[in-house]
Enzyme design. Structure first.
Site, mmCIF file in Angstrom:
data_model
loop_
_atom_site.group_PDB
_atom_site.id
_atom_site.type_symbol
_atom_site.label_atom_id
_atom_site.label_comp_id
_atom_site.label_asym_id
_atom_site.label_seq_id
_atom_site.Cartn_x
_atom_site.Cartn_y
_atom_site.Cartn_z
ATOM 1 N N SER A 119 0.687 -1.160 0.092
ATOM 2 C CA SER A 119 0.032 -0.252 0.053
ATOM 3 C C SER A 119 0.963 1.332 -0.102
ATOM 4 O O SER A 119 1.876 1.294 0.629
ATOM 5 C CB SER A 119 -0.909 -0.032 1.191
ATOM 6 O OG SER A 119 -0.221 0.483 2.349
ATOM 7 N N ASP A 120 0.403 2.171 -0.554
ATOM 8 C CA ASP A 120 1.065 3.498 -0.343
ATOM 9 C C ASP A 120 0.721 3.941 1.204
ATOM 10 O O ASP A 120 -0.324 3.470 1.575
ATOM 11 C CB ASP A 120 0.600 4.570 -1.407
ATOM 12 C CG ASP A 120 1.758 5.996 -1.377
ATOM 13 O OD1 ASP A 120 2.465 5.833 -0.739
ATOM 14 O OD2 ASP A 120 1.273 6.469 -2.414
ATOM 15 N N TRP A 121 1.523 4.829 1.741
ATOM 16 C CA TRP A 121 1.403 5.108 3.068
ATOM 17 C C TRP A 121 0.088 5.791 3.144
ATOM 18 O O TRP A 121 -0.116 7.022 2.810
ATOM 19 C CB TRP A 121 2.659 5.920 3.427
ATOM 20 C CG TRP A 121 3.694 5.210 3.917
ATOM 21 C CD1 TRP A 121 4.371 5.479 5.232
ATOM 22 C CD2 TRP A 121 4.458 4.354 3.149
ATOM 23 N NE1 TRP A 121 5.433 4.689 5.031
ATOM 24 C CE2 TRP A 121 5.404 3.754 4.134
ATOM 25 C CE3 TRP A 121 4.058 3.509 1.959
ATOM 26 C CZ2 TRP A 121 6.123 2.884 3.658
ATOM 27 C CZ3 TRP A 121 5.014 2.458 1.793
ATOM 28 C CH2 TRP A 121 6.022 2.080 2.527
ATOM 29 N N GLY A 122 -0.724 4.847 4.198
ATOM 30 C CA GLY A 122 -2.193 5.682 4.151
ATOM 31 C C GLY A 122 -3.327 5.099 2.964
ATOM 32 O O GLY A 122 -4.400 5.870 2.906
ATOM 33 N N GLY A 123 -2.876 4.278 2.226
ATOM 34 C CA GLY A 123 -3.576 3.835 0.912
ATOM 35 C C GLY A 123 -4.529 2.726 1.186
ATOM 36 O O GLY A 123 -5.466 2.323 0.274
#
Length: 745
Positions: free
Chosen positions: A264-268
């Site tokens: 995941s992208d950070w916070g995705g």
């Protein structure tokens, strides 16, 4: 570790070292097939250990399985250099003194080199720096397509064309992963907005998705063998792309057979059920990136942490999906931290600086050179005036997650002064004041860029000195501040900021030997273009910026860069903006923004052809200090079958007086097709270096994929028998050589 375990087994009573070898667990035996090692390790893990390895334990690390000898897994930002270490659970830097790095040119510059061997050298060098810093995965490279010049992260990507991007990303990945450091290609997919990036729901037809926005990711997987891929923040078909059934399960893992890890992208990550079922393998940043702040034991509260564990224990999910995720993570371990022949790496080596400088030298683009103002003739110049904030401002700090802490960064002003020496007076004037800041996450440039003069005073002072100079070189453009070339926001306008147009017009009137160097990752409007003799695109080129720019401006290096995107005259000429297709429409009921890609296939030069848009500089454009002639285009056969190949050959001659390089570009035109197609599409290129008067034959081969398009009714790539034309030249608007051929049944 294997040797120490054998020794321990021998010490506690094994009869021989051979017996100890036989007792070695399968997962620790590098001689065994990776899949066998994966299954053995998986069988030894507890449920808690399986859950632990699929989510973060800090900003940039996930826990291994200490009991089994799997160490913590460390990621880091760094498509252009290895980001400085941050605190365990904060974005602020950790204050270390051994985490400075070499800043390599931004990927927009790498793409402008059109040199695949440099892409491999880039990846290899970056991987060596990552190894030294103890990093197991670098979060890059980025391959999203440049759809609009307002895109805040376009400087991190490789332009508008899926073929060029695909050819450049594959060797980058191979070079990086040759060190046992995983690439993590991002952001999958259609990550073309920074403003409201968590809420943009892309609406795009299937043909456009497959022909424009997916090919570079496909090449990364199928050809580059990439070990990890990062989901994007945006949505597609109303699902966030970090857990998107269609993009991840159906296409990435299904059609393409990707066996690596989806990160995941950070916070995705946004939903437990989708995270479990729709292909997400490792979750990072969910509770610590500003979406929610300050949760106790934040990492245990991730979707793929305690909530997932509880749901399994409650019987909502079996371990089938979990085991698939863990297998992928274990496979990543065996390719990186557990690889048998991993090196130690090297930080800030002379070779890395040479690589960075060479990439910059070949990526800088000479856009315009009327009257032969460039190169600067140091033997005749007595006084050179340098103007502009970007001549002195450090560009390696800021811009978002690609911000770096460098060992050194040579400014354009210092680079020119070093090159021209004491015999030439190199004076400086500010000219304009833009962003006087210089810090990001605790890394500071240490520069004081404040200037109290008014805009009128700054221009007047620069013009007064310009009138007495032999050359005037202005370094302007954008910077890494918010709403410019920066993560988190898109640009608000295509125009130059800080009143630079006024300054440029005044300097052009004051001195006929005026050179404008644009520092940016994006195109800008140039209403004064006809009045300025020489224009150079200088990109964000990292540690060796000043030296590389001086190399080109003074003629030590003959420019050979070519634009990786179309430089439109103004924003309304860009297809997405011409059709009112950016930035999208707010849907209050869903709290998302629907952004329809109305231009479809017709991005960049494809759209310029279709809509007859005005361009300042074409895709693939780039001048040289010498001249080249392309002639005698020929083909090895007048026809090709679907399982065959064709080779085109063209003679290239350096007709000037300097050694230099030309990029031969091959585009394919489908004479008749059952579905609408762009007039031409890039399908091959080759960069050739020639001495004055030297000629070489350059050959470029294609296969059936170069003739194919995606049929959205058949949901497959197809080609149609018939006549095609190869268009060959040195830019998308200069293709004088034409060769017809036929695809047969």
């Amino acid at each position: 570790m294997k040797k120490s375990l054998i020794a321990a087994l021998f010490a506690i009573g094994m009869a021989t070292a051979a017996d100890a070898q036989k007792a070695l667990p399968v997962y620790l035996d590098a001689g065994k097939p990776v899949e066998q090692r994966v299954e053995d390790a998986l069988s030894r893990m507890t449920l808690d250990e399986k859950i632990a390895v699929i989510h973060a334990q800090s900003k940039f690390s996930s826990p291994g399985v200490k009991r089994l000898g799997f160490h913590d897994f460390w990621t880091d930002d760094g498509p252009h250099g290895v980001r400085p270490d941050v605190l365990w659970d904060e974005w602020e830097q950790a204050g270390q003194t051994n985490d400075s790095c070499v800043a390599f040119p931004a990927l927009s510059c790498l793409a402008a080199s059109w040199n695949t061997s440099l892409a491999r050298a880039y990846g290899r060098s970056l991987g060596e720096e990552a190894l030294y810093r103890g990093k197991d995965m670098i979060l890059g490279p980025g391959v999203n397509i440049n759809r609009t010049p307002l895109g805040g992260r376009n400087f991190e990507y490789m332009g508008e064309d899926p073929w060029l991007t695909s050819r450049m990303v594959v060797p980058y990945i191979q070079g990086l992963q040759s060190n046992g450091v995983s690439a993590c290609v991002k952001h999958y997919a259609m990550n073309n907005d920074e403003e409201y990036r968590h809420q943009v729901n892309v609406v795009v037809d299937e043909r456009t998705l497959h022909e424009i926005y997916l090919p570079a990711f496909k090449a990364a997987v199928k050809e580059g063998g990439v070990w990890a891929l990062m989901g994007a923040y945006n949505l597609y078909k109303n699902q966030h792309n970090c857990h998107n059934q269609y993009l991840i399960n159906d296409i990435l893992k299904g059609q393409w057979g990707f066996d690596g890890v989806v990160v995941s992208d950070w916070g995705g990550a946004h939903d437990l059920d989708q995270a479990v079922k729709n292909g997400l393998d490792m979750e990072f940043g969910t509770w610590t990136d500003g979406l929610t702040m300050g949760a106790t034991n934040a990492y245990d509260n991730y979707f793929l942490a305690n909530p997932y564990l509880k749901a399994i224990n409650d019987g909502k999910y079996s371990e089938a999906e979990l085991n698939d995720k863990v297998r992928r993570v274990l496979r990543l371990y065996f390719r990186t931290t557990m690889a048998p022949h991993r090196g130690r790496g090297f930080l800030c080596s002379d070779e890395h600086y040479r690589t960075a400088r060479t990439i910059a030298d070949e990526g800088i683009v000479l856009l315009q050179n009327r009257g032969g103002v460039l190169p600067i003739d140091a033997s005749k110049a007595k006084r050179v005036l340098v103007v502009g904030e970007n001549a002195v401002k450090m560009m390696t700090v800021g811009g978002g997650s690609s911000s770096l802490k460098v060992q050194h960064e040579v400014s354009p002003l210092d680079g020119l002064r070093a090159r021209l020496g004491s015999s030439v007076t190199v004076d400086y004037e500010r000219g304009y004041v833009g962003d006087t800041g210089g810090s990001y996450n605790g890394v500071s440039t240490g520069q004081n860029l404040e200037d109290k003069r008014s805009a009128d005073e700054l221009i007047a002072d620069a013009v007064a000195k310009a009138k007495g100079a032999d050359y005037v070189v202005m370094f302007g453009g954008l910077n890494k501040a918010d709403y410019q070339d920066c993560e988190g926001h898109d640009r608000k306008s295509m125009d130059l900021p800080y009143g630079q147009d006024r300054l440029i017009e005044a300097l052009a009137k004051a001195n006929k030997h005026f050179i404008y160097v644009n520092i940016s990752g994006n195109a800008v409007t140039m209403p004064w273009r006809q009045s300025v003799p020489a224009i150079v695109q200088g990109w964000f080129i990292g540690s060796e910026a000043g030296h590389a720019l001086a190399d080109v401006l003074c003629g030590d290096v003959n420019p050979s860069g070519k634009l990786p995107y179309t430089w439109f005259e103004k924003l309304s000429d860009v297809p997405a903006h011409k059709l009112g297709a950016f930035p999208g429409t707010w849907r209050a009921d869903k709290k998302i923004i629907d952004e329809e890609y109305k231009e479809g296939l017709f991005v960049g030069y494809r759209g310029a052809d279709k809509y007859k848009s005005r361009t300042a500089f074409a895709f693939g454009h780039g001048l040289s200090y010498t001249t080249f002639k392309l002639s005698d285009a020929r083909i090895d056969s007048p026809s090709m079958t679907r399982d065959g190949k064709l080779t085109f050959t063209v003679s290239v001659k350096n007709t000037g007086h300097r050694a230099g390089a030309e990029v031969v570009q091959l585009y394919i035109h489908d004479n008749t097709a059952s579905l609408p197609r762009p007039y031409k599409e890039l399908k091959g290129f080759s960069k050739v270096f020639l001495q004055p008067g030297e000629s070489k034959d350059v050959s470029i081969s294609i296969d059936n994929t170069a003739l194919s398009f995606y049929d959205d009714k058949a949901h497959a790539w197809i080609s149609e028998a018939g006549d095609f034309t190869a268009l060959i030249g040195n830019s998308s608007d200069n293709l004088p050589l034409k060769v017809g051929f036929r695809l047969t049944e």
